[in-house]
Scaffold this motif. Structure first.
Motif, short mmCIF file in Angstrom:
data_model
loop_
_atom_site.label_atom_id
_atom_site.label_comp_id
_atom_site.label_asym_id
_atom_site.label_seq_id
_atom_site.Cartn_x
_atom_site.Cartn_y
_atom_site.Cartn_z
N THR A 5 0.82 -1.21 0.00
CA THR A 5 0.00 0.00 0.00
C THR A 5 0.86 1.27 0.00
OG1 THR A 5 -1.55 -1.27 1.37
CG2 THR A 5 -1.95 1.08 1.22
N LYS A 6 2.12 1.13 0.48
CA LYS A 6 2.97 2.33 0.65
C LYS A 6 4.09 2.46 -0.37
CE LYS A 6 1.99 2.94 5.44
NZ LYS A 6 2.36 3.73 6.54
N CYS A 7 4.38 1.37 -1.10
CA CYS A 7 5.42 1.45 -2.13
C CYS A 7 5.06 0.44 -3.22
CB CYS A 7 6.81 1.18 -1.54
SG CYS A 7 7.09 -0.54 -1.06
N ASP A 8 5.95 0.20 -4.19
CA ASP A 8 5.56 -0.71 -5.26
C ASP A 8 6.15 -2.11 -5.10
OD1 ASP A 8 8.16 -0.16 -5.79
OD2 ASP A 8 7.80 0.91 -7.69
N ARG A 9 6.70 -2.40 -3.92
CA ARG A 9 7.22 -3.74 -3.70
C ARG A 9 6.09 -4.73 -3.41
NH1 ARG A 9 12.26 -1.71 -0.18
NH2 ARG A 9 10.52 -0.42 0.48
N GLU A 10 6.46 -6.03 -3.44
CA GLU A 10 5.45 -7.06 -3.21
C GLU A 10 5.03 -7.09 -1.74
OE1 GLU A 10 6.65 -10.95 -4.41
OE2 GLU A 10 4.69 -11.83 -3.89
N ALA A 11 3.72 -7.19 -1.50
CA ALA A 11 3.23 -7.25 -0.12
C ALA A 11 3.49 -8.63 0.47
CB ALA A 11 1.75 -6.94 -0.09
N VAL A 12 3.90 -8.67 1.76
CA VAL A 12 4.08 -9.95 2.44
C VAL A 12 2.91 -10.23 3.37
CG1 VAL A 12 6.60 -9.96 2.35
CG2 VAL A 12 5.45 -8.89 4.31
N MET A 13 2.10 -9.23 3.62
CA MET A 13 0.96 -9.46 4.50
C MET A 13 -0.20 -8.53 4.17
SD MET A 13 0.41 -6.79 6.88
CE MET A 13 -0.10 -7.60 8.40
N SER A 18 -7.27 -3.25 8.83
CA SER A 18 -6.94 -1.89 8.40
C SER A 18 -7.03 -1.75 6.87
CB SER A 18 -5.52 -1.52 8.86
OG SER A 18 -4.57 -2.34 8.18
N GLY A 19 -7.14 -2.87 6.19
CA GLY A 19 -7.23 -2.86 4.74
C GLY A 19 -5.88 -2.71 4.04
N SER A 20 -4.78 -2.63 4.81
CA SER A 20 -3.50 -2.38 4.16
C SER A 20 -2.75 -3.66 3.79
CB SER A 20 -2.62 -1.48 5.04
OG SER A 20 -2.32 -2.14 6.23
N HIS A 21 -2.04 -3.57 2.67
CA HIS A 21 -1.11 -4.62 2.26
C HIS A 21 0.28 -4.04 2.43
CE1 HIS A 21 -4.21 -7.07 0.10
NE2 HIS A 21 -4.79 -5.89 0.01
N LEU A 22 1.18 -4.78 3.08
CA LEU A 22 2.50 -4.19 3.32
C LEU A 22 3.63 -5.09 2.86
CD1 LEU A 22 1.91 -2.75 6.93
CD2 LEU A 22 1.92 -1.47 4.77
N CYS A 23 4.68 -4.48 2.33
CA CYS A 23 5.89 -5.21 1.97
C CYS A 23 6.68 -5.47 3.25
CB CYS A 23 6.73 -4.40 1.00
SG CYS A 23 7.47 -2.92 1.76
N THR A 25 9.57 -4.41 4.36
CA THR A 25 10.11 -3.21 5.01
C THR A 25 9.01 -2.42 5.73
OG1 THR A 25 11.69 -3.07 3.22
CG2 THR A 25 11.50 -1.14 4.65
N HIS A 26 7.92 -2.18 5.02
CA HIS A 26 6.86 -1.37 5.61
C HIS A 26 6.10 -2.11 6.71
CE1 HIS A 26 7.34 1.47 2.11
NE2 HIS A 26 7.34 2.25 3.17
N PHE A 27 6.03 -3.46 6.58
CA PHE A 27 5.39 -4.22 7.65
C PHE A 27 6.21 -4.14 8.94
CE2 PHE A 27 5.53 -8.29 9.97
CZ PHE A 27 4.29 -8.18 10.59
N CYS A 28 7.51 -4.40 8.82
CA CYS A 28 8.36 -4.37 10.02
C CYS A 28 8.34 -2.98 10.65
CB CYS A 28 9.79 -4.81 9.69
SG CYS A 28 9.88 -6.58 9.30
N ALA A 29 8.39 -1.96 9.80
CA ALA A 29 8.34 -0.59 10.33
C ALA A 29 7.03 -0.33 11.06
CB ALA A 29 8.53 0.41 9.19
N SER A 30 5.94 -0.91 10.55
CA SER A 30 4.65 -0.65 11.18
C SER A 30 4.55 -1.34 12.54
CB SER A 30 3.49 -1.05 10.25
OG SER A 30 3.02 -2.34 10.55
N VAL A 31 5.15 -2.53 12.67
CA VAL A 31 5.16 -3.20 13.98
C VAL A 31 5.94 -2.34 14.98
CG1 VAL A 31 6.02 -5.20 15.27
CG2 VAL A 31 4.92 -5.54 13.06
#
Ligand SMILES: [Zn+2]
Ligand SMILES: [Zn+2]
Length: 324
Positions: A5-13, A18-23, A25-31
């Motif tokens: 949802t935040k960049c163009d990389r592949e989402a891992v979750m 929340s409706g978000s898909h995160l790669c 990097t962005h998933f770890c940052a969100s935790v």
């Protein structure tokens, strides 16, 4: 492939709530962000902590994913902060195989992080091993009922010995939502008030009980599945298998119920906790005003704090085991 949802990389979750898909990097940052926010909102770092007079935090490190992730993120946040001193405390219950492996994970993690690590055992402290307790079972209880009493006693007494200002544990969103729901279903309003003051309210709003070391649960906004994913993506040394004596039947039922609710109504765990925390805070305040807070006594035998007077629960259980 689904994009982040935040960049163009592949989402891992995908977080349905929340409706978000995160790669990755962005998933770890969100935790990490959620843990930082929880620490801030719960006022974990007191204004009067200074490098000369730092706070001591004892972290309950079991070697499971939750405590491993908590310890890692706390180290990342506070490693360079001279106001906070951290000690990891591991308890060996005497469960063959299971705990030996998770203790290895704890030792490895503490070495990686260069964090002070202390290990205490039921055997050295109480002369019992959980494997034997389960065999003898003088009170006809589930293994977790004995283990919980012993673990709380050791966490409390060692945190005290290390001069802890706070005791931090790795409870995640699922753990807390289960406990909240159990308190509701059991109609245990007093337990809600206790839960609030003991570990979930902000330090600004809680009334601390002098005899107990205040607890904090900085992972309590992060769902269990996300803790596990974070642990995996960061390649952390955690021991994943479940305790062989685990038998909390009622909690298991609640866990399945919550799982189905969350599937059909994403966000249920978050809304349970938001409402529960507000309610528990109001109830805690009300009970304080009533002056009906439990009286605290010292155990006749070991001196630890008890609400019943006479002998504490741990000493009762040890006596029952002795008598087998
Ligand atoms: Zn991304
Ligand atoms: Zn006692």
């Amino acid at each position: 492939m689904t994009e982040c949802t935040k960049c163009d990389r592949e989402a891992v979750m995908h977080a349905a709530y929340s409706g978000s898909h995160l790669c990755e990097t962005h998933f770890c940052a969100s935790v990490e962000k959620r843990v930082r926010r929880r620490i801030r909102e719960d006022d974990l770092v007191p204004g009067d902590a200074t490098p000369e007079d730092p706070e001591t935090w004892v972290i309950g490190l079991s070697g499971g994913k939750d405590s491993v992730v908590l310890t890692t993120i706390l180290d990342d946040i506070f490693e360079q902060d001279p106001r906070i001193e951290m000690v990891a405390l591991t308890i060996h219950e005497g469960i063959e195989g299971y705990r030996d492996e998770s203790v290895d994970a704890c030792v490895e993690l503490a070495e990686d992080l260069d964090m002070r690590h202390e290990l205490v055992t039921y055997e050295d402290e109480f002369g019992v091993r959980m494997d034997d307790v389960v065999e003898d079972d003088p009170e006809g209880m589930a293994a977790c009922a004995y283990c919980g009493v012993f673990r709380r006693d050791l966490l409390e007494s060692y945190a005290d010995e290390f001069g802890a200002d706070k005791l931090l544990t790795g409870h995640n969103l699922d753990d807390e939502a289960q406990t909240a729901l159990m308190n509701f279903l059991e109609g245990d309003v007093r337990q809600m008030a206790k839960h609030f003051d003991a570990s979930i309210g902000s330090f600004d709003e809680r009334e601390e009980q002098d005899a107990f070391i205040p607890r904090a649960k900085p992972l309590r906004d992060v769902p269990e599945k996300e803790v596990a994913l974070y642990c995996h993506l960061q390649n952390l040394p955690a021991h994943i298998t479940e305790c062989p004596h685990s038998s909390e039947a009622y909690r298991g039922e609640i866990q399945r119920l919550l799982f189905d609710l969350e599937e059909n109504h994403p966000g249920t765990r978050h809304s349970i906790m938001a409402g529960y925390e507000e309610l528990a805070g109001i109830v805690a305040e009300r009970y304080r005003d009533d002056g009906t807070k439990a009286d605290l006594h010292e155990c006749d035998e070991c001196g630890s704090t008890t609400t019943t007077g006479g002998r504490c629960r741990k000493c009762d259980l040890l006596a029952a085991l002795e008598a087998v």
